[in-house]
Motif scaffolding. Sequence first.
Motif, mmCIF file in Angstrom:
data_model
loop_
_atom_site.group_PDB
_atom_site.id
_atom_site.type_symbol
_atom_site.label_atom_id
_atom_site.label_comp_id
_atom_site.label_asym_id
_atom_site.label_seq_id
_atom_site.Cartn_x
_atom_site.Cartn_y
_atom_site.Cartn_z
ATOM 1 N N ALA A 117 15.453 -3.562 2.788
ATOM 2 C CA ALA A 117 16.249 -4.065 1.996
ATOM 3 C C ALA A 117 16.833 -5.549 2.394
ATOM 4 O O ALA A 117 16.806 -6.431 1.753
ATOM 5 N N LEU A 118 16.783 -5.267 3.901
ATOM 6 C CA LEU A 118 17.153 -6.818 4.184
ATOM 7 C C LEU A 118 16.189 -8.029 4.324
ATOM 8 O O LEU A 118 16.295 -9.272 4.542
ATOM 9 N N ALA A 119 14.839 -7.427 4.342
ATOM 10 C CA ALA A 119 13.736 -8.209 4.616
ATOM 11 C C ALA A 119 12.583 -7.794 3.496
ATOM 12 O O ALA A 119 11.429 -7.446 4.184
ATOM 13 N N PRO A 120 12.929 -7.912 2.250
ATOM 14 C CA PRO A 120 11.722 -7.669 1.442
ATOM 15 C C PRO A 120 10.476 -8.248 1.299
ATOM 16 O O PRO A 120 9.496 -7.658 0.861
ATOM 17 N N GLU A 121 10.725 -9.668 1.698
ATOM 18 C CA GLU A 121 9.281 -10.245 1.565
ATOM 19 C C GLU A 121 8.452 -10.208 2.713
ATOM 20 O O GLU A 121 7.322 -10.353 2.591
ATOM 21 N N THR A 122 8.991 -9.672 3.788
ATOM 22 C CA THR A 122 8.240 -9.548 5.045
ATOM 23 C C THR A 122 8.011 -8.077 5.788
ATOM 24 O O THR A 122 7.231 -8.067 6.642
ATOM 25 N N THR A 123 8.443 -7.067 4.938
ATOM 26 C CA THR A 123 8.002 -5.698 5.603
ATOM 27 C C THR A 123 7.764 -4.815 4.415
ATOM 28 O O THR A 123 7.724 -5.037 3.349
ATOM 29 N N ILE A 124 7.014 -3.766 4.941
ATOM 30 C CA ILE A 124 6.267 -2.706 3.974
ATOM 31 C C ILE A 124 7.031 -1.538 4.596
ATOM 32 O O ILE A 124 6.836 -0.864 5.572
ATOM 33 N N ASN A 125 7.743 -0.783 3.723
ATOM 34 C CA ASN A 125 8.494 0.460 4.251
ATOM 35 C C ASN A 125 7.450 1.658 3.937
ATOM 36 O O ASN A 125 7.341 1.931 2.715
ATOM 37 N N LEU A 126 6.977 2.346 4.940
ATOM 38 C CA LEU A 126 6.068 3.642 4.928
ATOM 39 C C LEU A 126 6.833 4.801 5.432
ATOM 40 O O LEU A 126 6.111 5.648 5.536
ATOM 41 N N CYS A 127 8.070 4.444 5.741
ATOM 42 C CA CYS A 127 8.772 5.539 6.085
ATOM 43 C C CYS A 127 8.867 6.833 5.224
ATOM 44 O O CYS A 127 9.071 6.861 3.857
ATOM 45 N N GLY A 128 8.361 8.090 5.861
ATOM 46 C CA GLY A 128 8.136 9.148 4.876
ATOM 47 C C GLY A 128 6.654 9.270 4.128
ATOM 48 O O GLY A 128 6.657 10.315 3.320
ATOM 49 N N LYS A 129 6.156 8.210 4.128
ATOM 50 C CA LYS A 129 5.155 8.224 3.315
ATOM 51 C C LYS A 129 3.591 8.421 4.030
ATOM 52 O O LYS A 129 2.575 8.158 3.669
ATOM 53 N N THR A 130 3.895 8.725 5.379
ATOM 54 C CA THR A 130 2.495 9.097 6.224
ATOM 55 C C THR A 130 2.773 10.260 6.795
ATOM 56 O O THR A 130 3.861 10.816 7.224
ATOM 57 N N GLU A 131 1.512 10.847 7.264
ATOM 58 C CA GLU A 131 1.312 11.862 8.049
ATOM 59 C C GLU A 131 1.437 11.516 9.517
ATOM 60 O O GLU A 131 1.335 10.339 9.816
ATOM 61 N N ILE A 132 1.901 12.485 10.543
ATOM 62 C CA ILE A 132 2.074 12.147 11.748
ATOM 63 C C ILE A 132 1.029 11.459 12.498
ATOM 64 O O ILE A 132 1.174 10.384 13.330
ATOM 65 N N ILE A 133 -0.292 11.988 12.256
ATOM 66 C CA ILE A 133 -1.409 11.556 12.964
ATOM 67 C C ILE A 133 -1.888 10.113 12.302
ATOM 68 O O ILE A 133 -2.406 9.331 12.784
ATOM 69 N N ASP A 134 -1.261 9.742 10.956
ATOM 70 C CA ASP A 134 -1.755 8.571 10.408
ATOM 71 C C ASP A 134 -1.390 7.431 11.296
ATOM 72 O O ASP A 134 -1.805 6.236 11.428
ATOM 73 N N ILE A 135 -0.077 7.634 11.903
ATOM 74 C CA ILE A 135 0.367 6.699 12.782
ATOM 75 C C ILE A 135 -0.721 6.092 14.016
ATOM 76 O O ILE A 135 -0.706 4.677 14.036
ATOM 77 N N VAL A 136 -1.429 6.886 14.482
ATOM 78 C CA VAL A 136 -2.581 6.372 15.347
ATOM 79 C C VAL A 136 -3.438 5.370 14.678
ATOM 80 O O VAL A 136 -3.591 4.202 15.390
ATOM 81 N N PRO A 137 -4.350 5.730 13.588
ATOM 82 C CA PRO A 137 -5.082 4.376 13.013
ATOM 83 C C PRO A 137 -4.391 3.434 12.443
ATOM 84 O O PRO A 137 -4.860 2.165 12.539
ATOM 85 N N LEU A 138 -3.188 3.461 12.235
ATOM 86 C CA LEU A 138 -2.229 2.601 11.266
ATOM 87 C C LEU A 138 -2.065 1.584 12.806
ATOM 88 O O LEU A 138 -2.059 0.236 12.738
ATOM 89 N N THR A 139 -1.911 2.031 13.874
ATOM 90 C CA THR A 139 -1.217 1.280 15.074
ATOM 91 C C THR A 139 -2.775 0.538 15.546
ATOM 92 O O THR A 139 -2.480 -0.496 16.146
ATOM 93 N N GLU A 140 -3.881 1.314 15.390
ATOM 94 C CA GLU A 140 -4.994 0.740 15.813
ATOM 95 C C GLU A 140 -5.329 -0.635 15.106
ATOM 96 O O GLU A 140 -5.808 -1.667 15.511
ATOM 97 N N GLY A 141 -4.826 -0.834 13.993
ATOM 98 C CA GLY A 141 -4.837 -1.718 13.204
ATOM 99 C C GLY A 141 -3.978 -2.897 13.317
ATOM 100 O O GLY A 141 -3.986 -4.008 12.933
ATOM 101 N N ALA A 142 -2.836 -2.668 13.825
ATOM 102 C CA ALA A 142 -1.462 -3.419 14.194
ATOM 103 C C ALA A 142 -2.089 -4.551 15.020
ATOM 104 O O ALA A 142 -2.759 -4.190 16.093
ATOM 105 N N ARG A 143 -1.225 -5.626 15.172
ATOM 106 C CA ARG A 143 -1.324 -6.669 16.299
ATOM 107 C C ARG A 143 -0.622 -5.941 17.466
ATOM 108 O O ARG A 143 -1.053 -6.082 18.558
#
Length: 348
Positions: A241-267
């Motif tokens: 809510a504080l930064a709607p233009e620069t953030t994407i809220n995936l909290c509660g929308k991913t499985e725990i192991i999804d974090i690994v490939p999501l992080t692989e794609g992050a800088r």
Amino acid sequence: MAIDLTTKKIRRILVIKWSAMGDVVIATTVIEDLRRAFPEAQIDLNTLPPWQRLFEGDERFGRVFTVDLRGKQRGLRGKLQWLREVRAGKYDLVVDLQASDHTRIMLSMLWLSGRQIPWRIGNNRQFPYNIQPEELEKPVHVIRQMRSALNSGGIPTETTHPVLHVSEQNRVNVERIQQEHNLEPGGYALFMPGCQAAGYLKRWGAERYAELSKLLAEKGISKSLIIGGPDEMGECEKLAALAPETTINLCGKTEIIDIVPLTEGARFVVANDTGTAHVAAAANRPMLIVCGPTNPVRVVPVGEQVEAIELDLECMYCYCKHECDHHSCMVGITPEMVLDRLGLMGVV
């Protein structure tokens, strides 16, 4: 005399690691070393029910079994079930990475029941372990304890970060998220602004994460993904809510192991001292942990690209054991300081 277990006939191995989630994930680092040292052996894992999902489809294990000895099965019936499970395994080697009084007592009961596992590695120098690590100067990170325990049995420890199995379905989940939000590999940051509710003092704060996301957008990193679990929903929603233009809220929308490939794609990742940061470490991407109440020597995720930022204060490392009305250890770390540190890491 030093013992080299790699020269012994080890066919069946039991690894014990019950909790907490971060430590269970860290344990996968040395489990990978075990698999390399004993490529033909069957390795079984005994953990607690909440963490079984971390190992679904993981071919390193013959089986992953749980007995809820800290919860619904904490009584005599649960202990007997655990003893039956372990006796049936006919193990040649047990590696107790929990090495608490509880697991030590259970292994002692196993010994007294007549099932002697020939080789028994533990993190401390007590019965029933017959392979014991050297004493390490404290404070010490749990990975050093685990590696020392394996080294005491002549097992090399060369794996640099946690290793988790990522299923094809998890990769499909993440590809869908990346396409939905037009995310290019290396083009987004990943934030983990929460932690378990009881440890709320470990949170850097939604306001500071929001400001950091805006500063990153000015540097060309236009989107910061927000990851979190059930205890962290409120903090993640506040940040979004504080930064709607620069953030994407995936909290509660991913499985725990999804974090690994999501992080692989992050800088890179910026996170608090939280269990999900250890899961992200399996992607082996640059990560900055914001520390205050807890000592980074003990708590940072395992990886060659992981660093911590903290302030040198008298009250540092309080471990959230008392009420704090100033939160100086976190408030004093500004978004500009974090941005500068990311620049020194070469990721901004």
